[in-house]
Design a protein around this motif. Structure first.
Motif, PDB file in Angstrom:
ATOM      1  N   LEU A  29       0.855  -1.180   0.000  1.00  0.00           N
ATOM      2  CA  LEU A  29       0.000   0.000   0.000  1.00  0.00           C
ATOM      3  C   LEU A  29       0.894   1.234   0.000  1.00  0.00           C
ATOM      4  CD1 LEU A  29      -2.994   0.983   0.222  1.00  0.00           C
ATOM      5  CD2 LEU A  29      -2.558   1.249   2.680  1.00  0.00           C
ATOM      6  N   ILE A  30       0.660   2.111  -0.950  1.00  0.00           N
ATOM      7  CA  ILE A  30       1.487   3.298  -1.134  1.00  0.00           C
ATOM      8  C   ILE A  30       0.673   4.543  -0.797  1.00  0.00           C
ATOM      9  CG2 ILE A  30       2.877   4.637  -2.774  1.00  0.00           C
ATOM     10  CD1 ILE A  30       3.905   1.785  -2.095  1.00  0.00           C
ATOM     11  N   ARG A  31       1.253   5.451  -0.010  1.00  0.00           N
ATOM     12  CA  ARG A  31       0.687   6.787   0.160  1.00  0.00           C
ATOM     13  C   ARG A  31       1.269   7.660  -0.943  1.00  0.00           C
ATOM     14  NH1 ARG A  31       2.906  11.047   2.744  1.00  0.00           N
ATOM     15  NH2 ARG A  31       4.313   9.684   3.932  1.00  0.00           N
ATOM     16  N   VAL A  32       0.416   8.114  -1.819  1.00  0.00           N
ATOM     17  CA  VAL A  32       0.858   8.880  -2.985  1.00  0.00           C
ATOM     18  C   VAL A  32       1.245  10.288  -2.539  1.00  0.00           C
ATOM     19  CG1 VAL A  32       0.241   9.744  -5.266  1.00  0.00           C
ATOM     20  CG2 VAL A  32      -0.661   7.533  -4.482  1.00  0.00           C
ATOM     21  N   THR A  33       2.477  10.675  -2.818  1.00  0.00           N
ATOM     22  CA  THR A  33       2.927  12.025  -2.473  1.00  0.00           C
ATOM     23  C   THR A  33       2.890  12.969  -3.670  1.00  0.00           C
ATOM     24  OG1 THR A  33       5.222  11.303  -2.815  1.00  0.00           O
ATOM     25  CG2 THR A  33       4.365  11.259  -0.560  1.00  0.00           C
ATOM     26  N   LEU A  34       3.035  12.418  -4.868  1.00  0.00           N
ATOM     27  CA  LEU A  34       3.022  13.244  -6.080  1.00  0.00           C
ATOM     28  C   LEU A  34       2.584  12.378  -7.246  1.00  0.00           C
ATOM     29  CD1 LEU A  34       3.837  16.235  -6.723  1.00  0.00           C
ATOM     30  CD2 LEU A  34       5.972  15.312  -7.625  1.00  0.00           C
ATOM     31  N   GLY A  35       1.711  12.922  -8.067  1.00  0.00           N
ATOM     32  CA  GLY A  35       1.258  12.211  -9.248  1.00  0.00           C
ATOM     33  C   GLY A  35       1.238  13.135 -10.451  1.00  0.00           C
ATOM     34  N   SER A  36       0.774  12.595 -11.590  1.00  0.00           N
ATOM     35  CA  SER A  36       0.679  13.412 -12.786  1.00  0.00           C
ATOM     36  C   SER A  36      -0.441  12.886 -13.670  1.00  0.00           C
ATOM     37  CB  SER A  36       2.011  13.413 -13.550  1.00  0.00           C
ATOM     38  OG  SER A  36       1.996  14.390 -14.585  1.00  0.00           O
ATOM     39  N   MET A  62       3.123   8.200 -10.716  1.00  0.00           N
ATOM     40  CA  MET A  62       3.112   8.606  -9.311  1.00  0.00           C
ATOM     41  C   MET A  62       4.371   8.142  -8.599  1.00  0.00           C
ATOM     42  SD  MET A  62       0.378   5.750  -8.047  1.00  0.00           S
ATOM     43  CE  MET A  62      -0.053   5.195  -9.710  1.00  0.00           C
ATOM     44  N   VAL A  63       4.660   8.826  -7.512  1.00  0.00           N
ATOM     45  CA  VAL A  63       5.666   8.392  -6.536  1.00  0.00           C
ATOM     46  C   VAL A  63       5.015   8.486  -5.162  1.00  0.00           C
ATOM     47  CG1 VAL A  63       7.642   9.121  -7.918  1.00  0.00           C
ATOM     48  CG2 VAL A  63       6.615  10.729  -6.308  1.00  0.00           C
ATOM     49  N   GLY A  64       5.607   7.780  -4.191  1.00  0.00           N
ATOM     50  CA  GLY A  64       5.003   7.795  -2.872  1.00  0.00           C
ATOM     51  C   GLY A  64       5.856   7.106  -1.841  1.00  0.00           C
ATOM     52  N   VAL A  65       5.204   6.758  -0.727  1.00  0.00           N
ATOM     53  CA  VAL A  65       5.875   6.142   0.418  1.00  0.00           C
ATOM     54  C   VAL A  65       5.140   4.859   0.771  1.00  0.00           C
ATOM     55  CG1 VAL A  65       6.513   6.436   2.844  1.00  0.00           C
ATOM     56  CG2 VAL A  65       6.597   8.395   1.286  1.00  0.00           C
ATOM     57  N   VAL A  66       5.881   3.796   1.061  1.00  0.00           N
ATOM     58  CA  VAL A  66       5.279   2.521   1.447  1.00  0.00           C
ATOM     59  C   VAL A  66       4.632   2.663   2.825  1.00  0.00           C
ATOM     60  CG1 VAL A  66       5.677   0.079   1.927  1.00  0.00           C
ATOM     61  CG2 VAL A  66       6.950   1.216   0.076  1.00  0.00           C
ATOM     62  N   GLU A  67       3.311   2.438   2.892  1.00  0.00           N
ATOM     63  CA  GLU A  67       2.567   2.482   4.154  1.00  0.00           C
ATOM     64  C   GLU A  67       2.397   1.093   4.759  1.00  0.00           C
ATOM     65  OE1 GLU A  67       0.658   5.201   5.902  1.00  0.00           O
ATOM     66  OE2 GLU A  67       2.326   6.243   4.932  1.00  0.00           O
ATOM     67  N   GLN A 145      11.874  14.910  -9.395  1.00  0.00           N
ATOM     68  CA  GLN A 145      12.863  14.292 -10.285  1.00  0.00           C
ATOM     69  C   GLN A 145      12.465  12.872 -10.660  1.00  0.00           C
ATOM     70  OE1 GLN A 145      16.271  15.128  -7.605  1.00  0.00           O
ATOM     71  NE2 GLN A 145      17.330  15.831  -9.457  1.00  0.00           N
ATOM     72  N   ALA A 146      11.797  12.169  -9.762  1.00  0.00           N
ATOM     73  CA  ALA A 146      11.460  10.753  -9.975  1.00  0.00           C
ATOM     74  C   ALA A 146      10.075  10.542 -10.565  1.00  0.00           C
ATOM     75  CB  ALA A 146      11.555  10.003  -8.643  1.00  0.00           C
ATOM     76  N   LEU A 147       9.291  11.605 -10.697  1.00  0.00           N
ATOM     77  CA  LEU A 147       7.875  11.464 -11.009  1.00  0.00           C
ATOM     78  C   LEU A 147       7.597  10.688 -12.291  1.00  0.00           C
ATOM     79  CD1 LEU A 147       4.923  12.083 -10.400  1.00  0.00           C
ATOM     80  CD2 LEU A 147       5.261  14.363 -11.390  1.00  0.00           C
ATOM     81  N   PHE A 148       8.418  10.864 -13.317  1.00  0.00           N
ATOM     82  CA  PHE A 148       8.116  10.270 -14.625  1.00  0.00           C
ATOM     83  C   PHE A 148       8.859   8.963 -14.899  1.00  0.00           C
ATOM     84  CE2 PHE A 148       7.787  15.013 -15.345  1.00  0.00           C
ATOM     85  CZ  PHE A 148       6.415  15.039 -15.097  1.00  0.00           C
ATOM     86  N   VAL A 149       9.587   8.473 -13.890  1.00  0.00           N
ATOM     87  CA  VAL A 149      10.426   7.287 -14.082  1.00  0.00           C
ATOM     88  C   VAL A 149       9.614   6.072 -14.514  1.00  0.00           C
ATOM     89  CG1 VAL A 149      11.825   5.572 -12.837  1.00  0.00           C
ATOM     90  CG2 VAL A 149      12.322   8.015 -12.596  1.00  0.00           C
ATOM     91  N   GLY A 150       8.466   5.861 -13.887  1.00  0.00           N
ATOM     92  CA  GLY A 150       7.724   4.624 -14.114  1.00  0.00           C
ATOM     93  C   GLY A 150       6.906   4.566 -15.376  1.00  0.00           C
ATOM     94  N   ASP A 151       6.799   5.685 -16.101  1.00  0.00           N
ATOM     95  CA  ASP A 151       5.980   5.657 -17.315  1.00  0.00           C
ATOM     96  C   ASP A 151       6.680   6.323 -18.489  1.00  0.00           C
ATOM     97  OD1 ASP A 151       3.929   5.363 -19.133  1.00  0.00           O
ATOM     98  OD2 ASP A 151       2.687   6.944 -18.297  1.00  0.00           O
ATOM     99  N   ILE A 152       6.596   7.648 -18.616  1.00  0.00           N
ATOM    100  CA  ILE A 152       7.085   8.255 -19.853  1.00  0.00           C
ATOM    101  C   ILE A 152       8.611   8.215 -19.958  1.00  0.00           C
ATOM    102  CG2 ILE A 152       5.035   9.645 -20.296  1.00  0.00           C
ATOM    103  CD1 ILE A 152       6.459  12.056 -19.121  1.00  0.00           C
ATOM    104  N   LEU A 153       9.311   8.247 -18.833  1.00  0.00           N
ATOM    105  CA  LEU A 153      10.770   8.094 -18.917  1.00  0.00           C
ATOM    106  C   LEU A 153      11.134   6.657 -19.239  1.00  0.00           C
ATOM    107  CD1 LEU A 153      12.860  10.101 -16.279  1.00  0.00           C
ATOM    108  CD2 LEU A 153      13.340   9.747 -18.709  1.00  0.00           C
TER     109      LEU A 153
END
Length: 345
Positions: A29-36, A62-67, A145-153
Motif C-alpha cells: 500500500l502506497i501513500r501517494v505524495t506526487l502524481g501526474s 506517481m511516486v510515494g511512500v510505502v505504508e 525528479q522521480a515522477l516520470f520514471v515509471g511511465d514516460i521516462l
C-alpha cells in the motif's frame, strides 16, 4: 479518501472512496505524495481504451511512500520512498523472464493501474507484485525528479534502447510532447551524431530550442528537408515516432533512410496502414508496442548522477482537490502546459 474516478465515457469525477487494503501477500500500500496526468488517462476518458473499467480510480504516474507491505514483499519496507511502475508484472512468466513485462500473463499484468485496477490519482493505492512494480528512490533524488520514471521516462528509455542507436547515427524524433521530450533525454545518452525533433507546436519547439540547443527543432512541413540536410544516406538512420497521428506515422517511414530502424512508441486512436508498394525497397525494420518498464532502477541511477533531468517538464502544480482544473488545462494544452504535478496536502 478523494479519488479521481472514471464514471463513464467522457466523464471523470472526484469522489469519496475507502482506503484500499492489501489483497495478496505480494501487495504493498502506497501513500501517494506526487502524481501526474498522462495522455493515456485522456484516452480512457474518451473511450479509446476498451479494457478500462468504469469505476476505477485513474492515474498511473506517481511516486510515494510505502505504508504497508504484505508478508510476501521482500525488497521493500514501510517508509521507503518509491517510484511506481506503470506496469504490474509477476517477474516469473515467460515474458517477464525475457524482459517483456508489458506482456506479463498474470491477471494483473501489464498496464493495470488506473485502467483495470484502481490507480494513483488519490491518496492511497494498492500495488500488486510490489517487488517488481516499485523502485526505491535514492535519497538524493526528489519526488519531482522521480515522477516520470515509471511511465514516460521508462518509455523513452526503452524506445532509445531498442532503436539500437550508434554514435554515427542521425536520429529523428517525431513529437515533442512529454513522452517525446523524455525520449530525447534518453536518446542523448547514446551520443548520436545528430538529433532532429519534429513538432507542430511552436511553444514546444521553443522549449526544445531553449533546453536542448544542439538539437535541430523543426515543424512538420520542414522535416523532410531538415532530415535530408542533416543526414548522409538519404534519410534518418533511426526514427522514433511519438506523436501518434496519420501524418506522423507516414512521416516516420518516409524520412527514414533505406535499412533504417523505425520505432513506433505512439498510441494511435485508429489503425494505421503500411503502404508496402510505396516503401518497397527501403527494407525498413519496424519496432512497435507498449513500454517494457524494466529499466526504472537504472533510470533512477542516471537521474541521481545528473544524466537525466525531466523536472523542466513540470510546468504546473495542482492539489488533488483541484485535479479537474488540471485536467482541463492539460487536455486543452493551455498556458504552455507540458506536464502537471498533482500533490496531496
Amino acid at each position: 479518501m478523494l479519488a479521481y474516478t472514471y464514471i463513464e465515457k467522457g466523464r471523470f469525477e472526484l469522489i469519496e472512496k475507502p482506503r484500499p487494503t492489501l489483497q495478496k501477500p505480494t501487495d504493498a500500500l502506497i501513500r501517494v505524495t506526487l502524481g501526474s496526468i498522462c495522455t493515456s488517462d485522456l484516452h480512457i476518458k474518451h473511450g479509446f481504451v476498451p479494457r478500462a473499467i468504469p469505476g476505477i480510480t485513474v492515474g498511473h504516474e506517481m511516486v510515494g511512500v510505502v505504508e504497508e507491505a504484505g508478508s510476501g514483499v521482500r525488497t521493500l519496507k514501510v517508509g521507503d520512498r518509491v517510484a511506481v511502475n506503470v506496469e504490474t508484472f509477476c517477474g516469473e512468466c515467460f515474458f517477464c523472464r525475457h524482459g517483456y513485462v508489458n506482456n506479463c500473463t498474470d491477471p494483473d499484468g501489464g498496464w493495470a493501474l488506473g485502467c483495470r485496477i484502481d490507480g494513483g490519482q488519490t491518496l492511497y493505492v494498492r500495488i500488486p507484485h510490489a517487488d517488481q512494480g516499485l523502485t526505491h528512490i535514492p535519497d538524493t533524488v526528489s519526488d519531482e525528479q522521480a515522477l516520470f520514471v515509471g511511465d514516460i521516462l521508462a518509455t523513452g528509455f526503452w524506445a532509445a534502447r531498442i532503436s539500437e542507436i550508434s554514435t554515427e547515427d542521425t536520429v529523428l524524433i517525431i513529437g515533442a510532447g512529454p513522452t517525446g521530450i523524455c525520449t530525447l533525454e534518453c536518446v542523448r545518452l547514446k551520443q548520436p551524431h545528430g538529433i532532429i525533433v519534429c513538432e507542430k507546436s511552436e511553444e514546444r519547439l521553443n522549449f526544445i530550442r531553449r533546453h536542448y540547443p544542439s538539437v535541430v527543432a523543426v515543424r512538420p512541413e520542414e522535416c523532410a528537408a531538415a532530415v535530408a540536410r542533416h543526414s548522409s544516406h538519404g534519410g534518418a538512420d533511426r526514427v522514433i515516432e511519438v506523436a501518434g497521428t496519420d501524418s506522423t506515422f507516414r512521416m516516420a517511414w518516409e524520412c527514414a533512410r533505406p535499412n533504417a530502424i523505425v520505432t513506433v512508441v505512439a498510441m494511435y486512436d485508429r489503425a494505421q496502414v503500411l503502404p508496402l508498394p510505396d516503401m518497397y525497397g527501403k527494407n525498413l525494420t519496424f519496432k512497435t508496442g507498449g513500454v517494457d518498464g524494466c529499466d526504472c532502477e537504472e533510470i533512477l541511477r542516471l537521474i541521481a548522477r545528473g544524466k537525466i533531468d525531466t523536472t523542466p517538464l513540470i510546468t504546473h502544480r495542482y492539489p488533488l482537490n483541484r485535479i479537474g482544473e488540471a485536467y482541463r488545462l492539460f487536455e486543452n494544452r493551455e498556458d504552455g502546459v507540458i506536464k502537471v504535478a498533482i500533490y496531496n496536502d
